[in-house]
Design a protein around this motif. Structure first.
Motif, short mmCIF file in Angstrom:
data_model
loop_
_atom_site.label_atom_id
_atom_site.label_comp_id
_atom_site.label_asym_id
_atom_site.label_seq_id
_atom_site.Cartn_x
_atom_site.Cartn_y
_atom_site.Cartn_z
N LEU A 250 0.85 -1.19 0.00
CA LEU A 250 0.00 0.00 0.00
C LEU A 250 0.88 1.24 0.00
O LEU A 250 1.86 1.31 0.77
N TRP A 251 0.53 2.21 -0.85
CA TRP A 251 1.16 3.52 -0.85
C TRP A 251 0.09 4.59 -0.63
O TRP A 251 -1.08 4.38 -0.93
N ASN A 252 0.52 5.75 -0.13
CA ASN A 252 -0.44 6.84 -0.03
C ASN A 252 -0.52 7.57 -1.37
O ASN A 252 0.16 7.21 -2.34
N ALA A 253 -1.35 8.59 -1.44
CA ALA A 253 -1.60 9.26 -2.71
C ALA A 253 -0.41 10.04 -3.22
O ALA A 253 -0.40 10.46 -4.39
N ASP A 254 0.63 10.21 -2.39
CA ASP A 254 1.85 10.89 -2.81
C ASP A 254 2.98 9.93 -3.12
O ASP A 254 4.12 10.35 -3.35
N GLY A 255 2.69 8.61 -3.11
CA GLY A 255 3.69 7.63 -3.47
C GLY A 255 4.56 7.14 -2.34
O GLY A 255 5.55 6.44 -2.58
N GLN A 256 4.20 7.45 -1.10
CA GLN A 256 4.95 6.95 0.05
C GLN A 256 4.37 5.61 0.49
O GLN A 256 3.18 5.51 0.79
N GLN A 257 5.21 4.57 0.54
CA GLN A 257 4.73 3.26 0.95
C GLN A 257 4.45 3.25 2.44
O GLN A 257 5.22 3.76 3.24
N VAL A 258 3.32 2.63 2.82
CA VAL A 258 2.91 2.60 4.21
C VAL A 258 2.78 1.18 4.75
O VAL A 258 2.75 0.98 5.98
N LEU A 259 2.69 0.17 3.87
CA LEU A 259 2.51 -1.21 4.31
C LEU A 259 3.19 -2.13 3.31
O LEU A 259 3.10 -1.93 2.09
N ASP A 260 3.90 -3.14 3.83
CA ASP A 260 4.55 -4.15 3.02
C ASP A 260 4.13 -5.51 3.56
O ASP A 260 4.23 -5.76 4.77
N ALA A 261 3.65 -6.42 2.68
CA ALA A 261 3.03 -7.64 3.17
C ALA A 261 3.31 -8.82 2.26
O ALA A 261 3.68 -8.66 1.09
N MET A 262 3.12 -10.01 2.82
CA MET A 262 3.16 -11.26 2.07
C MET A 262 1.91 -12.05 2.38
O MET A 262 1.33 -11.92 3.47
N GLN A 263 1.52 -12.91 1.44
CA GLN A 263 0.32 -13.71 1.64
C GLN A 263 0.41 -14.99 0.82
O GLN A 263 0.95 -14.98 -0.29
N ALA A 264 -0.09 -16.08 1.38
CA ALA A 264 -0.31 -17.30 0.62
C ALA A 264 -1.77 -17.35 0.23
O ALA A 264 -2.65 -17.15 1.09
N ALA A 265 -2.06 -17.60 -1.02
CA ALA A 265 -3.42 -17.67 -1.52
C ALA A 265 -3.66 -19.03 -2.16
O ALA A 265 -2.79 -19.55 -2.86
N ALA A 266 -4.82 -19.61 -1.90
CA ALA A 266 -5.23 -20.84 -2.55
C ALA A 266 -5.93 -20.47 -3.85
O ALA A 266 -6.83 -19.64 -3.87
N ILE A 267 -5.51 -21.13 -4.95
CA ILE A 267 -6.07 -20.88 -6.27
C ILE A 267 -6.81 -22.14 -6.70
O ILE A 267 -6.19 -23.15 -7.05
N PHE A 268 -8.13 -22.08 -6.68
CA PHE A 268 -8.94 -23.26 -7.00
C PHE A 268 -9.34 -23.27 -8.47
O PHE A 268 -9.06 -22.35 -9.22
N GLY A 269 -10.05 -24.30 -8.88
CA GLY A 269 -10.58 -24.38 -10.23
C GLY A 269 -9.72 -25.18 -11.16
O GLY A 269 -9.93 -25.17 -12.37
#
Length: 269
Positions: A250-269
């Motif tokens: 996530l960045w704010n409207a001026d391009g400053q990053q505020v959050l850095d994250a990782m995630q595992a997602a299940a991809i079905f189908g």
């Protein structure tokens, strides 16, 4: 606010956090149906519930710095909240909060709170590549599509030219339709998981996707932006065998990053 973003009854953010007390224990999220994503509540909403349970139980914690959340089982309106301080040192406190359903743990979260210290390293985060320009003139998206909680609680605008299949990156401008309810950290938790996995663009067939976990670092203790807009990006780093490793930012409207994250997602189908 445009007519397409007028909130329907039963969609309020307050409905997620008002039932949460400092005492923990049983709670009834009476409007949970309005926040459902498939069989369970939207991940950002669950993160907000677990975080609110922690800070209402222990109001004197230092600022939040990071979190690790495991989405274990489907969660609806009837829940039980458990939380404890695992360790509190001179500068850092680690708190566990859990959501239980039917006698089983359905979500577990570890929250890391830390006081500021004299810095021994200073390195600002980089601006996003291919800056899309500000959100003000961007095209609205998901106005008449997607889950009800998206249409009625978030305003999304396009922040990339790509459409349909392609590079496994999803980027959107996003803001809450209610921006006077949450503190800035709670807002980021509710916002941080708003986009589908970037692997969606690489899927060979249509099918459901589901977050399995979410780990994030906050890059400051007082995030702020312009008119509520945050630039959200989900990018698949690797996808195979039904899973995708995703980086969320996530960045704010001026391009400053505020959050850095990782995630595992299940991809079905």
């Amino acid at each position: 606010m445009p007519d397409e973003y007028v909130k329907l009854p039963g969609m309020s953010i307050a409905s997620l956090i008002d039932p949460i007390t400092a005492a923990g224990g049983p709670a009834n999220l009476s409007q949970a149906d309005a926040w459902m994503q498939g069989r369970t509540l939207y991940g950002g909403a669950l993160g907000l519930v677990a975080y609110t349970a922690a800070i209402r139980a222990f109001p004197d914690l230092p600022p939040l710095r990071a979190a690790q959340i495991g989405f274990i089982a489907p969660i609806g309106g009837e829940i039980e909240l458990r939380r404890e301080i695992v360790r509190q040192g001179r500068n850092v406190a680690q708190v566990r909060s859990e959501i239980w359903v039917g006698g089983q743990c359905a979500l577990t979260a570890m929250w890391l709170f830390g006081t500021a210290r004299e810095p021994n390293a200073v390195h600002p985060s980089a601006r996003p590549e291919d800056w899309p320009g500000g959100p003000e003139g961007a095209e609205p998206v998901m106005v008449d599509a997607g889950p009800a909680f998206i249409r009625n609680n978030f305003e999304l605008r396009r922040a990339q030219e790509e459409r349909g299949p392609g590079a496994p990156v999803v980027r959107r401008w996003a803001r809450l339709t209610e921006r006077d309810v949450l503190d800035p950290i709670s807002e980021l938790i509710l916002m941080g998981d708003v986009l589908p996995p970037g692997a969606m663009r690489a899927m060979q067939r249509q099918g459901p996707v589901s977050s399995i976990n979410w780990s994030f670092n906050l890059l400051g203790t007082a995030p702020a932006t312009r008119d509520g807009w945050w630039l959200s990006e989900n990018a698949s780093q690797h996808a195979d065998e039904g899973y995708s490793s995703e980086r969320l930012r996530l960045w704010n409207a001026d391009g400053q990053q505020v959050l850095d994250a990782m995630q595992a997602a299940a991809i079905f189908g």
